[in-house]
Write a protein that holds these residues in place. Structure first.
Motif, PDB file in Angstrom:
ATOM      1  N   GLY A 168       0.656  -1.123  -0.003  1.00 14.62           N
ATOM      2  CA  GLY A 168      -0.230   0.203  -0.050  1.00 14.62           C
ATOM      3  C   GLY A 168       0.709   1.133   0.062  1.00 14.62           C
ATOM      4  O   GLY A 168       0.232   2.305  -0.043  1.00 14.62           O
ATOM      5  N   SER A 169       2.179   1.195  -0.160  1.00 15.83           N
ATOM      6  CA  SER A 169       2.977   2.405   0.109  1.00 15.83           C
ATOM      7  C   SER A 169       2.840   3.335  -1.209  1.00 15.83           C
ATOM      8  O   SER A 169       2.377   2.944  -2.493  1.00 15.83           O
ATOM      9  N   LYS A 170       3.250   4.570  -1.320  1.00 17.17           N
ATOM     10  CA  LYS A 170       2.878   5.599  -2.348  1.00 17.17           C
ATOM     11  C   LYS A 170       3.529   5.170  -3.906  1.00 17.17           C
ATOM     12  O   LYS A 170       3.253   5.393  -5.097  1.00 17.17           O
ATOM     13  N   GLU A 171       4.747   4.114  -3.688  1.00 17.87           N
ATOM     14  CA  GLU A 171       5.326   3.459  -5.020  1.00 17.87           C
ATOM     15  C   GLU A 171       4.527   2.673  -5.932  1.00 17.87           C
ATOM     16  O   GLU A 171       4.548   2.662  -7.105  1.00 17.87           O
ATOM     17  N   TRP A 172       3.476   2.200  -5.161  1.00 20.56           N
ATOM     18  CA  TRP A 172       2.461   1.312  -5.713  1.00 20.56           C
ATOM     19  C   TRP A 172       1.339   2.202  -6.738  1.00 20.56           C
ATOM     20  O   TRP A 172       0.269   2.063  -6.371  1.00 20.56           O
ATOM     21  N   THR A 173       1.860   2.809  -7.789  1.00 21.66           N
ATOM     22  CA  THR A 173       0.992   3.636  -8.595  1.00 21.66           C
ATOM     23  C   THR A 173       0.257   2.765  -9.579  1.00 21.66           C
ATOM     24  O   THR A 173       0.439   1.346  -9.399  1.00 21.66           O
ATOM     25  N   ASP A 174      -0.587   3.116 -10.282  1.00 19.03           N
ATOM     26  CA  ASP A 174      -1.421   2.347 -11.233  1.00 19.03           C
ATOM     27  C   ASP A 174      -0.548   1.568 -12.132  1.00 19.03           C
ATOM     28  O   ASP A 174      -0.863   0.538 -12.287  1.00 19.03           O
ATOM     29  N   GLU A 175       0.608   2.158 -12.658  1.00 17.74           N
ATOM     30  CA  GLU A 175       1.496   1.553 -13.400  1.00 17.74           C
ATOM     31  C   GLU A 175       1.979   0.525 -12.769  1.00 17.74           C
ATOM     32  O   GLU A 175       2.299  -0.687 -13.394  1.00 17.74           O
ATOM     33  N   TRP A 176       2.545   0.294 -11.612  1.00 19.02           N
ATOM     34  CA  TRP A 176       3.374  -0.483 -10.964  1.00 19.02           C
ATOM     35  C   TRP A 176       2.516  -1.533 -10.221  1.00 19.02           C
ATOM     36  O   TRP A 176       3.043  -2.744  -9.871  1.00 19.02           O
ATOM     37  N   LEU A 177       1.109  -1.107  -9.977  1.00 21.02           N
ATOM     38  CA  LEU A 177       0.247  -2.227  -9.412  1.00 21.02           C
ATOM     39  C   LEU A 177       0.369  -3.389 -10.363  1.00 21.02           C
ATOM     40  O   LEU A 177      -0.029  -4.677 -10.177  1.00 21.02           O
ATOM     41  N   ALA A 178       0.443  -3.551 -11.552  1.00 18.25           N
ATOM     42  CA  ALA A 178       0.581  -4.490 -12.697  1.00 18.25           C
ATOM     43  C   ALA A 178       1.561  -5.526 -12.404  1.00 18.25           C
ATOM     44  O   ALA A 178       1.733  -6.449 -12.933  1.00 18.25           O
ATOM     45  N   ALA A 179       2.853  -4.988 -11.779  1.00 15.41           N
ATOM     46  CA  ALA A 179       3.879  -5.631 -11.338  1.00 15.41           C
ATOM     47  C   ALA A 179       3.677  -6.761 -10.458  1.00 15.41           C
ATOM     48  O   ALA A 179       4.263  -7.809 -10.032  1.00 15.41           O
ATOM     49  N   LEU A 180       2.421  -6.745  -9.655  1.00 11.06           N
ATOM     50  CA  LEU A 180       2.270  -7.586  -8.335  1.00 11.06           C
ATOM     51  C   LEU A 180       2.125  -8.787  -8.915  1.00 11.06           C
ATOM     52  O   LEU A 180       2.596  -9.851  -8.253  1.00 11.06           O
ATOM     53  N   LYS A 181       1.571  -9.438 -10.137  1.00  8.96           N
ATOM     54  CA  LYS A 181       1.378 -10.760 -10.665  1.00  8.96           C
ATOM     55  C   LYS A 181       2.791 -10.954 -11.019  1.00  8.96           C
ATOM     56  O   LYS A 181       2.990 -12.359 -10.660  1.00  8.96           O
ATOM     57  N   SER A 182       3.726 -10.351 -11.569  1.00 11.28           N
ATOM     58  CA  SER A 182       5.164 -10.827 -12.008  1.00 11.28           C
ATOM     59  C   SER A 182       5.921 -10.913 -10.835  1.00 11.28           C
ATOM     60  O   SER A 182       6.744 -11.874 -10.726  1.00 11.28           O
ATOM     61  N   LEU A 183       5.603 -10.254  -9.571  1.00 11.62           N
ATOM     62  CA  LEU A 183       6.386 -10.350  -8.266  1.00 11.62           C
ATOM     63  C   LEU A 183       5.798 -11.578  -7.439  1.00 11.62           C
ATOM     64  O   LEU A 183       6.486 -11.877  -6.527  1.00 11.62           O
ATOM     65  N   GLY A 184       4.782 -12.082  -8.026  1.00 15.27           N
ATOM     66  CA  GLY A 184       4.022 -13.236  -7.160  1.00 15.27           C
ATOM     67  C   GLY A 184       3.656 -12.627  -5.769  1.00 15.27           C
ATOM     68  O   GLY A 184       3.611 -13.681  -4.828  1.00 15.27           O
ATOM     69  N   HIS A 185       3.155 -11.296  -5.946  1.00 16.27           N
ATOM     70  CA  HIS A 185       2.838 -10.844  -4.397  1.00 16.27           C
ATOM     71  C   HIS A 185       1.411 -10.418  -4.686  1.00 16.27           C
ATOM     72  O   HIS A 185       0.753 -10.015  -5.528  1.00 16.27           O
ATOM     73  N   GLN A 186       0.935 -10.442  -3.106  1.00 13.98           N
ATOM     74  CA  GLN A 186      -0.358  -9.511  -2.845  1.00 13.98           C
ATOM     75  C   GLN A 186      -0.445  -9.074  -1.766  1.00 13.98           C
ATOM     76  O   GLN A 186       0.132  -9.470  -0.740  1.00 13.98           O
ATOM     77  N   PHE A 187      -1.025  -7.899  -1.686  1.00 10.45           N
ATOM     78  CA  PHE A 187      -0.952  -7.130  -0.084  1.00 10.45           C
ATOM     79  C   PHE A 187      -1.856  -7.865   0.824  1.00 10.45           C
ATOM     80  O   PHE A 187      -2.926  -8.506   0.627  1.00 10.45           O
ATOM     81  N   GLY A 188      -1.354  -7.823   1.905  1.00  7.47           N
ATOM     82  CA  GLY A 188      -1.953  -8.528   3.052  1.00  7.47           C
ATOM     83  C   GLY A 188      -1.169  -8.699   4.192  1.00  7.47           C
ATOM     84  O   GLY A 188       0.132  -8.344   4.376  1.00  7.47           O
ATOM     85  N   ASP A 189      -1.789  -8.718   5.678  1.00 15.17           N
ATOM     86  CA  ASP A 189      -0.683  -8.812   6.832  1.00 15.17           C
ATOM     87  C   ASP A 189      -0.507 -10.159   7.017  1.00 15.17           C
ATOM     88  O   ASP A 189      -0.845 -10.816   7.624  1.00 15.17           O
ATOM     89  N   ASP A 190       0.317 -10.713   6.282  1.00 15.68           N
ATOM     90  CA  ASP A 190       0.783 -12.191   6.204  1.00 15.68           C
ATOM     91  C   ASP A 190       2.385 -12.318   6.433  1.00 15.68           C
ATOM     92  O   ASP A 190       2.774 -13.536   6.256  1.00 15.68           O
ATOM     93  N   GLY A 191       2.905 -11.169   6.668  1.00 11.86           N
ATOM     94  CA  GLY A 191       4.349 -11.398   6.777  1.00 11.86           C
ATOM     95  C   GLY A 191       5.237 -11.430   5.394  1.00 11.86           C
ATOM     96  O   GLY A 191       6.664 -11.617   5.682  1.00 11.86           O
ATOM     97  N   VAL A 192       4.600 -11.186   4.230  1.00 11.07           N
ATOM     98  CA  VAL A 192       5.374 -11.434   2.965  1.00 11.07           C
ATOM     99  C   VAL A 192       5.515 -10.060   2.589  1.00 11.07           C
ATOM    100  O   VAL A 192       4.330  -9.265   2.620  1.00 11.07           O
ATOM    101  N   PHE A 193       6.615  -9.473   2.107  1.00 12.95           N
ATOM    102  CA  PHE A 193       6.652  -8.112   1.736  1.00 12.95           C
ATOM    103  C   PHE A 193       7.551  -8.160   0.402  1.00 12.95           C
ATOM    104  O   PHE A 193       8.344  -8.880   0.433  1.00 12.95           O
ATOM    105  N   ILE A 194       7.481  -6.875  -0.301  1.00 11.20           N
ATOM    106  CA  ILE A 194       8.488  -6.587  -1.236  1.00 11.20           C
ATOM    107  C   ILE A 194       9.484  -5.507  -0.917  1.00 11.20           C
ATOM    108  O   ILE A 194       9.109  -4.372  -0.421  1.00 11.20           O
ATOM    109  N   MET A 195      10.653  -5.652  -1.137  1.00  9.17           N
ATOM    110  CA  MET A 195      11.801  -4.579  -1.150  1.00  9.17           C
ATOM    111  C   MET A 195      12.401  -4.631  -2.273  1.00  9.17           C
ATOM    112  O   MET A 195      12.658  -5.388  -2.881  1.00  9.17           O
ATOM    113  N   GLU A 196      12.932  -3.156  -2.537  1.00  9.04           N
ATOM    114  CA  GLU A 196      13.952  -3.091  -3.550  1.00  9.04           C
ATOM    115  C   GLU A 196      15.251  -3.421  -3.389  1.00  9.04           C
ATOM    116  O   GLU A 196      15.412  -3.486  -2.140  1.00  9.04           O
ATOM    117  N   TYR A 197      15.978  -4.099  -4.346  1.00  6.87           N
ATOM    118  CA  TYR A 197      17.314  -4.465  -3.855  1.00  6.87           C
ATOM    119  C   TYR A 197      18.114  -3.368  -3.166  1.00  6.87           C
ATOM    120  O   TYR A 197      18.893  -3.921  -2.225  1.00  6.87           O
TER     121      TYR A 197
END
Length: 103
Positions: A43-72
């Protein structure tokens, strides 16, 4: 900026993905809670409409599940040591290569 990354706690790097020229890591807190709250957090500001499409490629979905995305780059500046463990059965062959990365 507040980062909810627990010092001295082990995390699992699930995957490393490059998407549109950016390097991302998908990371899991084994406790299943307490996630990264910096750039690319759920849910951070980096997830613009353009970048929300990346979620599928990253294999990620938002949720309080302990899994998160970090830039390298954030990963390298957050942790100073990385330990690697990989389990193999007898059919695998293993080789290692030492790599030096300046942060």
């Amino acid at each position: 900026m507040i980062f909810t990354v627990i010092q001295g706690h082990a995390y699992t790097v699930i995957s490393a993905i490059e998407y549109k020229g950016k390097r991302f890591l998908r990371i899991r807190n084994p406790w299943g809670n307490s996630e990264w709250t910096g750039r690319w957090a759920d849910g951070s500001k980096e997830w613009t409409d353009e970048w929300l499409a990346a979620l599928k490629s990253l294999g990620h979905q938002f949720g309080d599940d302990g899994v998160f995305i970090m830039e390298y780059e954030d990963f390298l500046s957050t942790w100073t040591a990385i330990e690697r463990t990989q389990l193999f059965d007898t059919s695998w062959r293993h080789s290692s290569h030492w790599l030096s990365v300046e942060g």
